[in-house]
Design a protein around this motif. Structure first.
Motif, PDB file in Angstrom:
ATOM      1  N   VAL A 309       6.420  -1.480  33.197  1.00 53.82           N
ATOM      2  CA  VAL A 309       5.260  -2.359  33.651  1.00 53.82           C
ATOM      3  C   VAL A 309       4.546  -2.563  32.316  1.00 53.82           C
ATOM      4  CG1 VAL A 309       2.988  -2.125  34.592  1.00 53.82           C
ATOM      5  CG2 VAL A 309       4.688  -1.098  35.894  1.00 53.82           C
ATOM      6  N   SER A 310       4.570  -1.915  31.135  1.00 56.57           N
ATOM      7  CA  SER A 310       4.138  -2.037  29.824  1.00 56.57           C
ATOM      8  C   SER A 310       4.749  -3.080  29.265  1.00 56.57           C
ATOM      9  CB  SER A 310       3.999  -0.756  28.912  1.00 56.57           C
ATOM     10  OG  SER A 310       3.220   0.260  29.688  1.00 56.57           O
ATOM     11  N   LEU A 311       6.231  -2.926  29.377  1.00 55.05           N
ATOM     12  CA  LEU A 311       7.150  -4.038  28.752  1.00 55.05           C
ATOM     13  C   LEU A 311       6.965  -5.419  29.285  1.00 55.05           C
ATOM     14  CD1 LEU A 311       9.781  -4.767  26.607  1.00 55.05           C
ATOM     15  CD2 LEU A 311      11.209  -3.921  28.521  1.00 55.05           C
ATOM     16  N   PHE A 312       6.813  -5.478  30.629  1.00 57.07           N
ATOM     17  CA  PHE A 312       6.518  -6.515  31.296  1.00 57.07           C
ATOM     18  C   PHE A 312       5.379  -7.243  30.744  1.00 57.07           C
ATOM     19  CE2 PHE A 312       4.455  -8.850  35.102  1.00 57.07           C
ATOM     20  CZ  PHE A 312       5.395  -9.774  35.175  1.00 57.07           C
ATOM     21  N   LEU A 313       4.202  -6.513  30.738  1.00 58.19           N
ATOM     22  CA  LEU A 313       2.973  -7.441  30.442  1.00 58.19           C
ATOM     23  C   LEU A 313       2.922  -7.604  29.041  1.00 58.19           C
ATOM     24  CD1 LEU A 313       1.786  -6.129  33.156  1.00 58.19           C
ATOM     25  CD2 LEU A 313      -0.068  -5.418  32.035  1.00 58.19           C
ATOM     26  N   TRP A 314       3.679  -6.710  28.014  1.00 59.90           N
ATOM     27  CA  TRP A 314       3.725  -6.978  26.778  1.00 59.90           C
ATOM     28  C   TRP A 314       4.586  -8.275  26.355  1.00 59.90           C
ATOM     29  CZ3 TRP A 314       7.823  -7.490  23.266  1.00 59.90           C
ATOM     30  CH2 TRP A 314       7.579  -7.576  21.780  1.00 59.90           C
ATOM     31  N   LEU A 315       5.562  -8.589  27.207  1.00 55.56           N
ATOM     32  CA  LEU A 315       6.226  -9.772  27.193  1.00 55.56           C
ATOM     33  C   LEU A 315       5.380 -10.967  27.440  1.00 55.56           C
ATOM     34  CD1 LEU A 315      10.045  -8.536  28.119  1.00 55.56           C
ATOM     35  CD2 LEU A 315       9.172  -9.136  25.900  1.00 55.56           C
ATOM     36  N   GLY A 316       4.753 -10.738  28.533  1.00 58.18           N
ATOM     37  CA  GLY A 316       3.948 -11.752  29.297  1.00 58.18           C
ATOM     38  C   GLY A 316       2.909 -12.171  28.156  1.00 58.18           C
ATOM     39  N   ALA A 317       2.264 -11.173  27.358  1.00 61.02           N
ATOM     40  CA  ALA A 317       1.259 -11.379  26.521  1.00 61.02           C
ATOM     41  C   ALA A 317       1.844 -12.360  25.342  1.00 61.02           C
ATOM     42  CB  ALA A 317       0.525 -10.200  26.167  1.00 61.02           C
ATOM     43  N   VAL A 318       2.916 -12.042  24.848  1.00 59.94           N
ATOM     44  CA  VAL A 318       3.294 -12.707  23.622  1.00 59.94           C
ATOM     45  C   VAL A 318       3.719 -14.095  23.855  1.00 59.94           C
ATOM     46  CG1 VAL A 318       5.642 -12.729  22.442  1.00 59.94           C
ATOM     47  CG2 VAL A 318       4.765 -10.588  22.716  1.00 59.94           C
ATOM     48  N   VAL A 319       4.372 -14.399  25.134  1.00 58.12           N
ATOM     49  CA  VAL A 319       4.894 -15.799  25.555  1.00 58.12           C
ATOM     50  C   VAL A 319       3.353 -16.549  25.653  1.00 58.12           C
ATOM     51  CG1 VAL A 319       5.655 -17.284  27.410  1.00 58.12           C
ATOM     52  CG2 VAL A 319       6.728 -15.190  26.367  1.00 58.12           C
ATOM     53  N   SER A 320       2.342 -15.904  26.477  1.00 66.40           N
ATOM     54  CA  SER A 320       0.966 -16.514  26.623  1.00 66.40           C
ATOM     55  C   SER A 320       0.370 -16.759  25.305  1.00 66.40           C
ATOM     56  CB  SER A 320       0.143 -15.827  27.634  1.00 66.40           C
ATOM     57  OG  SER A 320      -0.972 -16.066  27.908  1.00 66.40           O
ATOM     58  N   SER A 321       0.038 -16.152  24.396  1.00 66.16           N
ATOM     59  CA  SER A 321      -0.347 -16.303  23.093  1.00 66.16           C
ATOM     60  C   SER A 321       0.407 -17.449  22.526  1.00 66.16           C
ATOM     61  CB  SER A 321      -0.339 -15.104  22.330  1.00 66.16           C
ATOM     62  OG  SER A 321      -1.019 -13.928  22.904  1.00 66.16           O
ATOM     63  N   PHE A 322       1.530 -17.514  22.575  1.00 69.50           N
ATOM     64  CA  PHE A 322       2.461 -18.775  21.957  1.00 69.50           C
ATOM     65  C   PHE A 322       1.846 -20.164  22.550  1.00 69.50           C
ATOM     66  CE2 PHE A 322       5.492 -15.982  19.949  1.00 69.50           C
ATOM     67  CZ  PHE A 322       6.017 -16.742  18.599  1.00 69.50           C
ATOM     68  N   PHE A 323       1.520 -19.902  23.845  1.00 71.65           N
ATOM     69  CA  PHE A 323       1.014 -21.371  24.336  1.00 71.65           C
ATOM     70  C   PHE A 323      -0.350 -21.546  24.081  1.00 71.65           C
ATOM     71  CE2 PHE A 323       4.496 -20.888  27.713  1.00 71.65           C
ATOM     72  CZ  PHE A 323       5.073 -21.672  27.770  1.00 71.65           C
ATOM     73  N   TYR A 324      -1.041 -20.162  23.706  1.00 71.55           N
ATOM     74  CA  TYR A 324      -2.348 -20.622  23.412  1.00 71.55           C
ATOM     75  C   TYR A 324      -2.582 -21.145  22.010  1.00 71.55           C
ATOM     76  CZ  TYR A 324      -7.460 -19.365  21.900  1.00 71.55           C
ATOM     77  OH  TYR A 324      -8.357 -19.447  21.020  1.00 71.55           O
ATOM     78  N   PHE A 325      -1.854 -20.619  21.099  1.00 69.45           N
ATOM     79  CA  PHE A 325      -1.753 -21.296  19.684  1.00 69.45           C
ATOM     80  C   PHE A 325      -1.601 -22.840  19.859  1.00 69.45           C
ATOM     81  CE2 PHE A 325      -1.140 -16.808  18.267  1.00 69.45           C
ATOM     82  CZ  PHE A 325      -2.185 -16.693  17.728  1.00 69.45           C
ATOM     83  N   GLN A 326      -0.550 -23.131  20.693  1.00 61.79           N
ATOM     84  CA  GLN A 326      -0.290 -24.538  20.665  1.00 61.79           C
ATOM     85  C   GLN A 326      -1.266 -25.388  21.413  1.00 61.79           C
ATOM     86  OE1 GLN A 326       3.608 -24.066  22.948  1.00 61.79           O
ATOM     87  NE2 GLN A 326       4.787 -24.806  21.193  1.00 61.79           N
ATOM     88  N   CYS A 437      -5.262   1.196  30.178  1.00 57.00           N
ATOM     89  CA  CYS A 437      -4.387   1.192  28.891  1.00 57.00           C
ATOM     90  C   CYS A 437      -3.378   0.226  28.776  1.00 57.00           C
ATOM     91  CB  CYS A 437      -3.787   2.752  28.574  1.00 57.00           C
ATOM     92  SG  CYS A 437      -4.961   3.916  28.292  1.00 57.00           S
ATOM     93  N   ILE A 438      -2.658   0.068  29.905  1.00 59.16           N
ATOM     94  CA  ILE A 438      -1.669  -1.029  30.176  1.00 59.16           C
ATOM     95  C   ILE A 438      -2.248  -2.395  29.933  1.00 59.16           C
ATOM     96  CG2 ILE A 438       0.118  -2.127  31.443  1.00 59.16           C
ATOM     97  CD1 ILE A 438       0.702   0.638  32.489  1.00 59.16           C
TER      98      ILE A 438
END
Length: 502
Positions: A309-326, A437-438
């Motif tokens: 579950v933690s890995l799933f949310l971490w990967l989602g946060a990485v991708v979401s932040s890339f969209f945010y910067f753009q 925490c997650i």
């Protein structure tokens, strides 16, 4: 009169979602609590983003790293509040919401004090934003990307940085804590039926909050006062997210989960036999506070299911932040004034919320019930992969806007409710401690990772935004694989849980 209103409300709710009579009270309070939280958040979100942009786009990755540091401090404190033996879960949730309500009023005073030519002693509402009239950069037309810290006072910089970090914390802590309470009152079956409706309350809050922020953008820092009031209303609504109490030997009986007690008794044996899923609930009475703070992390590390579950949310946060910067980069080039940027942020949020709300009221419950949690949590990773390809091929403002809207719609209509279902098969300790925490620490770790990667790629590729999405495709693919495996694990654990109850 009250009975008539209640009866009509029940009929309206029953016509929208399949709900049992004993579930309606908790359902409506959950709906309203998320409505007020998201309304407050999206009212101040454009103010936060515009304030951060005024410090320069090059400094945004640093703000994300700051969010991680603050989160590492605040998340254990949030866990500790829920672990206090003399404080009920409901009172802890109310305390958290009320704390953020008061903090918004503090930032209102600080924001006005940090604006040039204003002080707390001379507060008054005018027809224009004080920053727009006092900040010389606005009239010179200097874009946000070229602004620097040297153009502002130390108080201005400190308040904008602090507010950016604090709003990010408000979003994660309040939403995660509220979901922890909701999933403690409901199980996998009721969650599949009701999470879509509860999520619609959050989306409706996003829509109305964004519309208010767009229409009242010139109020500037006075938006914080409205947000503080809404957070207090969220605290009041949180009181009703409770089990329908029936006095029986001083025990709480939950009609939504009638076999809750038996389920907890069998949880240790179930875990031992299956060797999968969540770790058993461990008592915290008598343990030192430091242990209680670290127990959420310990629960995650001791459970392969929670690690996935933690890995799933971490990967989602990485991708979401890339969209945010753009998105922020595009808006910085499209608008030059603080009011214009706030309006543009709010308008995009409003448009997205309309589609999300329509989907949550019509699609979410059906997909979660029929297609299942695996389909729900795999939807956003698949869409994100497609979006990255589209942006790399057609790097235009229109494509960025469309893909960002599509990603958020799929996320909040399907993946976010499905993500919350992942926690219906874990113990109560894991819901209140590991989940926070997650949701909070792992989310911020993903944001910080994306910030570092984006800044590195941005400099290495000489600011070619169309090339950056290609480097995110492997992350999206890993996200898809993780989501598929995690969904199958959740289904298996849900079946074992149902068997243990019967």
């Amino acid at each position: 009169m009250t009975g008539i209103i209640r009866s009509r409300t029940e009929r309206i709710v029953s016509s929208i979602v399949k709900v049992h009579p004993h579930e309606i009270s908790s359902l409506l309070h959950s709906f309203s609590c998320f409505f007020f939280i998201l309304s407050a958040y999206f009212i101040v979100l454009p103010l936060r983003d515009e304030g951060a942009m005024s410090l320069g786009l090059n400094n945004l990755p640093g703000l994300f790293l700051g969010s991680l540091v603050l989160t590492l401090i605040a998340a254990p404190l949030s866990t500790l509040i829920f672990s206090m033996p003399n404080l009920s879960k409901i009172k802890a949730l109310v305390l958290i919401h009320r704390f953020f309500s008061v903090s918004l009023l503090v930032f209102f005073v600080l924001w006005y004090a940090s604006s040039s030519g204003n002080s707390p002693a001379t507060l008054k509402v005018s027809g224009s934003d004080p920053e727009e009239s006092q900040n010389p950069d606005v009239h010179k037309g200097i874009p946000a990307s070229s602004a620097g810290w040297s153009n502002h006072s130390w108080l201005y910089i400190s308040v904008r940085i602090g507010f950016f970090l604090w709003v990010a914390l408000l979003n994660l802590i309040t939403i995660s804590s509220t979901w922890a309470r909701v999933i403690d009152v409901m199980d996998n079956e009721s969650g599949s039926r009701l999470f879509g409706f509860i999520g619609a309350g959050a989306t409706l809050g996003q829509l109305l909050g964004s519309l208010f922020a767009a229409g009242m953008a010139r109020l500037g820092p006075f938006l914080l006062v409205f947000a503080a009031i809404l957070m207090e209303l969220a605290a009041q609504s949180a009181k009703g997210i409770s089990k329908d109490l029936v006095s029986h030997s001083s025990e709480e009986i939950n009609p939504i989960r009638e076999a809750d007690h038996n389920q907890k008794v069998n949880s240790d044996e179930q875990t031992r036999l299956t060797h999968v899923g969540s770790s058993p609930k461990s008592p915290t009475v008598g343990k030192p506070e430091l242990w209680v703070i670290l127990e959420g992390i310990q629960l995650i590390l001791s459970s392969t299911y929670l690690l996935y579950v933690s890995l799933f949310l971490w990967l989602g946060a990485v991708v979401s932040s890339f969209f945010y910067f753009q998105k922020v980069t595009v808006i910085a080039m499209a608008a030059a004034t603080p009011v214009a940027r706030r309006k543009l942020f709010a308008q995009i949020n409003s448009l997205t919320a309309i589609f999300i709300l329509a989907g949550q009221l019509t699609i979410t419950g059906r997909v979660l019930t029929v297609a299942g949690v695996t389909t729900a949590i795999c939807a956003t990773p698949f869409v994100a992969f497609s979006n990255m390809v589209a942006i790399a091929v057609w790097p235009t403002y229109i494509v960025v806007a469309i893909t960002e809207t599509l990603r958020k719609v799929v996320t909040y209509v399907l993946t976010r409710p499905g993500r919350e279902l992942l926690f219906t098969v874990v113990s109560q300790d894991e819901k209140y401690k590991a989940k926070v925490c997650i949701d909070v620490i792992v989310q911020r770790l993903g944001d910080a990772t994306a910030a570092g990667m984006y800044k590195l790629l941005f400099s290495m590729l000489h600011k070619r935004l169309s090339t950056i999405p290609l480097y995110v495709l492997p992350i999206c693919f890993l996200w898809i694989v993780t989501a598929f495996h995690l969904g199958r694990r959740q289904v298996h654990l849900a079946k074992l849980q149902a068997m243990s109850v019967t």
